[in-house]
Write a protein that holds these residues in place. Structure first.
Motif, PDB file in Angstrom:
ATOM      1  N   GLY A 129     -38.775 110.981 -21.601  1.00  0.00           N
ATOM      2  CA  GLY A 129     -37.822 111.583 -22.515  1.00  0.00           C
ATOM      3  C   GLY A 129     -37.278 112.914 -22.063  1.00  0.00           C
ATOM      4  O   GLY A 129     -36.405 113.480 -22.735  1.00  0.00           O
ATOM      5  N   ILE A 130     -37.760 113.461 -20.941  1.00  0.00           N
ATOM      6  CA  ILE A 130     -37.208 114.715 -20.422  1.00  0.00           C
ATOM      7  C   ILE A 130     -36.016 114.389 -19.529  1.00  0.00           C
ATOM      8  O   ILE A 130     -36.141 113.643 -18.558  1.00  0.00           O
ATOM      9  N   ALA A 131     -34.886 114.941 -19.863  1.00  0.00           N
ATOM     10  CA  ALA A 131     -33.682 114.674 -19.068  1.00  0.00           C
ATOM     11  C   ALA A 131     -33.766 115.367 -17.721  1.00  0.00           C
ATOM     12  O   ALA A 131     -34.289 116.481 -17.607  1.00  0.00           O
ATOM     13  N   ASP A 132     -33.253 114.697 -16.697  1.00  0.00           N
ATOM     14  CA  ASP A 132     -33.146 115.315 -15.375  1.00  0.00           C
ATOM     15  C   ASP A 132     -31.814 116.043 -15.353  1.00  0.00           C
ATOM     16  O   ASP A 132     -30.814 115.544 -14.871  1.00  0.00           O
ATOM     17  N   ARG A 133     -31.800 117.257 -15.885  1.00  0.00           N
ATOM     18  CA  ARG A 133     -30.541 117.924 -16.224  1.00  0.00           C
ATOM     19  C   ARG A 133     -29.747 118.400 -15.006  1.00  0.00           C
ATOM     20  O   ARG A 133     -28.700 117.892 -14.706  1.00  0.00           O
ATOM     21  N   ALA A 134     -30.257 119.393 -14.307  1.00  0.00           N
ATOM     22  CA  ALA A 134     -29.585 119.978 -13.150  1.00  0.00           C
ATOM     23  C   ALA A 134     -28.098 120.214 -13.401  1.00  0.00           C
ATOM     24  O   ALA A 134     -27.237 119.702 -12.703  1.00  0.00           O
ATOM     25  N   PRO A 135     -27.721 121.010 -14.449  1.00  0.00           N
ATOM     26  CA  PRO A 135     -26.305 121.191 -14.758  1.00  0.00           C
ATOM     27  C   PRO A 135     -25.567 122.146 -13.843  1.00  0.00           C
ATOM     28  O   PRO A 135     -24.349 122.161 -13.809  1.00  0.00           O
ATOM     29  N   GLY A 136     -26.288 122.986 -13.112  1.00  0.00           N
ATOM     30  CA  GLY A 136     -25.626 124.004 -12.300  1.00  0.00           C
ATOM     31  C   GLY A 136     -25.336 123.532 -10.894  1.00  0.00           C
ATOM     32  O   GLY A 136     -26.023 122.665 -10.360  1.00  0.00           O
ATOM     33  N   PRO A 137     -24.324 124.100 -10.245  1.00  0.00           N
ATOM     34  CA  PRO A 137     -23.966 123.673  -8.893  1.00  0.00           C
ATOM     35  C   PRO A 137     -25.039 123.960  -7.856  1.00  0.00           C
ATOM     36  O   PRO A 137     -25.077 123.334  -6.810  1.00  0.00           O
ATOM     37  N   ASP A 138     -25.929 124.912  -8.139  1.00  0.00           N
ATOM     38  CA  ASP A 138     -26.956 125.273  -7.165  1.00  0.00           C
ATOM     39  C   ASP A 138     -28.281 124.563  -7.404  1.00  0.00           C
ATOM     40  O   ASP A 138     -29.258 124.810  -6.711  1.00  0.00           O
ATOM     41  N   ALA A 139     -28.353 123.712  -8.435  1.00  0.00           N
ATOM     42  CA  ALA A 139     -29.616 123.019  -8.714  1.00  0.00           C
ATOM     43  C   ALA A 139     -29.978 122.152  -7.524  1.00  0.00           C
ATOM     44  O   ALA A 139     -29.168 121.378  -7.029  1.00  0.00           O
ATOM     45  N   ARG A 140     -31.236 122.280  -7.047  1.00  0.00           N
ATOM     46  CA  ARG A 140     -31.623 121.652  -5.791  1.00  0.00           C
ATOM     47  C   ARG A 140     -32.692 120.584  -5.944  1.00  0.00           C
ATOM     48  O   ARG A 140     -32.813 119.713  -5.102  1.00  0.00           O
ATOM     49  N   TYR A 141     -33.477 120.661  -6.990  1.00  0.00           N
ATOM     50  CA  TYR A 141     -34.623 119.763  -7.115  1.00  0.00           C
ATOM     51  C   TYR A 141     -34.426 118.789  -8.265  1.00  0.00           C
ATOM     52  O   TYR A 141     -34.100 119.180  -9.387  1.00  0.00           O
ATOM     53  N   GLU A 142     -34.655 117.516  -7.991  1.00  0.00           N
ATOM     54  CA  GLU A 142     -34.678 116.525  -9.042  1.00  0.00           C
ATOM     55  C   GLU A 142     -36.022 116.584  -9.750  1.00  0.00           C
ATOM     56  O   GLU A 142     -36.981 117.184  -9.265  1.00  0.00           O
ATOM     57  N   LEU A 143     -36.098 115.937 -10.911  1.00  0.00           N
ATOM     58  CA  LEU A 143     -37.323 115.989 -11.699  1.00  0.00           C
ATOM     59  C   LEU A 143     -38.524 115.538 -10.888  1.00  0.00           C
ATOM     60  O   LEU A 143     -39.570 116.193 -10.885  1.00  0.00           O
ATOM     61  N   ARG A 144     -38.399 114.424 -10.163  1.00  0.00           N
ATOM     62  CA  ARG A 144     -39.524 113.901  -9.381  1.00  0.00           C
ATOM     63  C   ARG A 144     -39.999 114.911  -8.349  1.00  0.00           C
ATOM     64  O   ARG A 144     -41.205 115.118  -8.164  1.00  0.00           O
ATOM     65  N   GLU A 145     -39.067 115.558  -7.677  1.00  0.00           N
ATOM     66  CA  GLU A 145     -39.430 116.524  -6.646  1.00  0.00           C
ATOM     67  C   GLU A 145     -40.081 117.769  -7.238  1.00  0.00           C
ATOM     68  O   GLU A 145     -41.007 118.343  -6.658  1.00  0.00           O
ATOM     69  N   SER A 146     -39.613 118.162  -8.409  1.00  0.00           N
ATOM     70  CA  SER A 146     -40.049 119.442  -8.969  1.00  0.00           C
ATOM     71  C   SER A 146     -41.354 119.349  -9.750  1.00  0.00           C
ATOM     72  O   SER A 146     -41.790 120.342 -10.346  1.00  0.00           O
ATOM     73  N   VAL A 147     -41.974 118.166  -9.759  1.00  0.00           N
ATOM     74  CA  VAL A 147     -43.312 118.059 -10.350  1.00  0.00           C
ATOM     75  C   VAL A 147     -44.343 117.597  -9.319  1.00  0.00           C
ATOM     76  O   VAL A 147     -45.521 117.448  -9.645  1.00  0.00           O
ATOM     77  N   SER A 148     -43.925 117.363  -8.074  1.00  0.00           N
ATOM     78  CA  SER A 148     -44.870 116.894  -7.065  1.00  0.00           C
ATOM     79  C   SER A 148     -45.955 117.948  -6.843  1.00  0.00           C
ATOM     80  O   SER A 148     -45.735 119.150  -7.013  1.00  0.00           O
ATOM     81  N   LEU A 149     -47.140 117.485  -6.442  1.00  0.00           N
ATOM     82  CA  LEU A 149     -48.246 118.426  -6.223  1.00  0.00           C
ATOM     83  C   LEU A 149     -47.920 119.434  -5.128  1.00  0.00           C
ATOM     84  O   LEU A 149     -48.283 120.605  -5.227  1.00  0.00           O
ATOM     85  N   ALA A 150     -47.238 118.979  -4.073  1.00  0.00           N
ATOM     86  CA  ALA A 150     -46.903 119.899  -2.983  1.00  0.00           C
ATOM     87  C   ALA A 150     -45.989 121.012  -3.489  1.00  0.00           C
ATOM     88  O   ALA A 150     -46.162 122.189  -3.144  1.00  0.00           O
ATOM     89  N   PHE A 151     -45.003 120.647  -4.314  1.00  0.00           N
ATOM     90  CA  PHE A 151     -44.086 121.642  -4.867  1.00  0.00           C
ATOM     91  C   PHE A 151     -44.848 122.608  -5.777  1.00  0.00           C
ATOM     92  O   PHE A 151     -44.697 123.836  -5.681  1.00  0.00           O
ATOM     93  N   LEU A 152     -45.700 122.068  -6.656  1.00  0.00           N
ATOM     94  CA  LEU A 152     -46.432 122.920  -7.596  1.00  0.00           C
ATOM     95  C   LEU A 152     -47.365 123.871  -6.867  1.00  0.00           C
ATOM     96  O   LEU A 152     -47.470 125.045  -7.223  1.00  0.00           O
ATOM     97  N   ALA A 153     -48.065 123.366  -5.842  1.00  0.00           N
ATOM     98  CA  ALA A 153     -48.993 124.222  -5.106  1.00  0.00           C
ATOM     99  C   ALA A 153     -48.241 125.349  -4.398  1.00  0.00           C
ATOM    100  O   ALA A 153     -48.677 126.506  -4.406  1.00  0.00           O
ATOM    101  N   ALA A 154     -47.089 125.018  -3.785  1.00  0.00           N
ATOM    102  CA  ALA A 154     -46.299 126.049  -3.106  1.00  0.00           C
ATOM    103  C   ALA A 154     -45.726 127.047  -4.108  1.00  0.00           C
ATOM    104  O   ALA A 154     -45.662 128.257  -3.836  1.00  0.00           O
ATOM    105  N   LEU A 155     -45.324 126.557  -5.258  1.00  0.00           N
ATOM    106  CA  LEU A 155     -44.762 127.430  -6.286  1.00  0.00           C
ATOM    107  C   LEU A 155     -45.769 128.485  -6.737  1.00  0.00           C
ATOM    108  O   LEU A 155     -45.423 129.650  -6.964  1.00  0.00           O
ATOM    109  N   GLN A 156     -47.048 128.082  -6.830  1.00  0.00           N
ATOM    110  CA  GLN A 156     -48.076 129.019  -7.287  1.00  0.00           C
ATOM    111  C   GLN A 156     -48.314 130.157  -6.301  1.00  0.00           C
ATOM    112  O   GLN A 156     -48.898 131.186  -6.660  1.00  0.00           O
ATOM    113  N   GLU A 157     -47.881 129.983  -5.061  1.00  0.00           N
ATOM    114  CA  GLU A 157     -48.060 131.030  -4.052  1.00  0.00           C
ATOM    115  C   GLU A 157     -46.983 132.111  -4.138  1.00  0.00           C
ATOM    116  O   GLU A 157     -47.116 133.174  -3.529  1.00  0.00           O
ATOM    117  N   LEU A 158     -45.903 131.850  -4.873  1.00  0.00           N
ATOM    118  CA  LEU A 158     -44.823 132.824  -4.991  1.00  0.00           C
ATOM    119  C   LEU A 158     -45.193 133.935  -5.967  1.00  0.00           C
ATOM    120  O   LEU A 158     -45.917 133.696  -6.941  1.00  0.00           O
TER     121      LEU A 158
END
Length: 335
Positions: A129-158
């Motif tokens: 039920g969560i829409a894969d919105r990405a309304p802006g021209p600079d949106a880079r990650y789709e829903l699937r990519e932005s919840v992957s473990l690799a993405f989440l682990a890297a995000l926590q390092e920022l």
């Protein structure tokens, strides 16, 4: 005349400002799941995300009179959630990781730094039920990519501010001006934080292929049979095995084989894997034989690349199982 809920968001907002709890719930409920996911991306912990979601909704209820309608309700809620998460990150008062003691001595790992200790898997059922919105021209990650473990682990390092800006801009597609308003900063500062954050994030994972179900099924058969060599035959050369919150990582076929032989699939140890999905990836509730029950042994998440298993992540905290609709134990024998 009092507005009614049938008049839409403006009517609900007016009623909520008068103290109508049902109107408030109707106003915010469409955004509940995406706000929880937003908190999870920023915090990396499912349990912390649920706590911050409740804080966000309570703050929104208490502050509804101050909402002037200059932005959408959704943007207003994201502003509250984002700043609540930033406060939590600054406080560094994280939920302590599960107290896990290995049942047998672990082999020497390839290295001693894995995913952040607080990282937890996210059930795919909460993504419904969560829409894969990405309304802006600079949106880079789709829903699937932005919840992957690799993405989440890297995000926590920022750093927290870079983490927030990357999620708001590249994942959710908010405009720079909107993000600046949420954070009380300038568009130039947002642009600078985004540039620095982008430079450290990994490439997006490849999409699943048609062979993924076969690879996963083969892995389950081999793992449940305790067949180390059959499992190893499915692994990529650069396979990575980790066990959050333990800071141990086993990389490469030789080290993973050594771990499987000495620990996970040691002689006489048998498992049942109950399928689910986490972070857009194949996952399982793991159970180990302990007659007359199969006792819980964490959540296992696979990273599949092409026709090989490139990653095995076992989250050792059994308290995560209910979030996936899985029990703490299974009755019955091995399959």
């Amino acid at each position: 005349m009092r507005p009614t809920p049938t008049e839409g968001a403006e009517g609900l907002l007016a009623l909520a400002r008068e103290g109508d709890g049902e109107a408030f719930r109707a106003l915010v409920e469409p955004h509940r799941r995406e706000l929880q996911l937003h908190c999870y991306r920023l915090l990396g912990s499912l349990q912390d995300a649920e706590d911050l979601l409740q804080e966000t909704l309570l703050a929104a209820w208490r502050g509804i009179d101050g909402f002037e309608g200059r932005s959408s309700v959704r943007t207003w809620l994201y502003r509250i959630a984002t700043n609540r998460c930033l406060n939590a990150l600054r406080a560094a008062d994280r939920r302590p990781p599960a107290d896990y003691r290995p049942e047998v001595p672990l082999p020497e790992p390839s290295h001693h730094r894995g995913e952040p200790a607080w990282l937890e898997p996210y059930p795919d059922l909460l993504l419904d039920g969560i829409a894969d919105r990405a309304p802006g021209p600079d949106a880079r990650y789709e829903l699937r990519e932005s919840v992957s473990l690799a993405f989440l682990a890297a995000l926590q390092e920022l750093p927290p501010r870079q983490r927030v800006v990357l999620v708001l801009r590249d994942v959710l597609g908010f405009r720079a001006a909107e993000v600046a308003a949420m954070l009380g900063t300038t568009e130039d500062a947002v642009a600078g934080a985004l540039k620095r954050a982008r430079g450290t994030m990994p490439a997006a994972p490849p999409p699943p292929t048609s062979v993924e179900p076969r690879v996963v099924a083969d892995f389950v058969r081999a793992f449940e049979a305790g067949d180390v060599e059959a499992v190893v035959a499915l692994l990529s050369d650069d396979v990575r095995l980790s066990m959050p919150p333990l800071p141990f990582v086993y990389e490469g076929v030789a080290d993973v084989r050594r771990f499987l032989t000495a620990v996970a699939l040691r002689e006489g140890r048998r498992h049942v894997l109950v399928p689910t999905r986490a972070n857009g990836q194949p996952a399982f509730g793991a159970y180990v034989a302990d007659a007359p029950l199969m006792r819980a042994h964490g959540v296992l998440v696979l990273t599949v690349a092409g026709d090989r298993v490139a990653g095995v992540t076992r989250f050792v905290d059994n308290s995560l199982l209910p979030a996936f609709g899985l029990p703490r134990s299974l009755r019955g024998g091995l399959r």
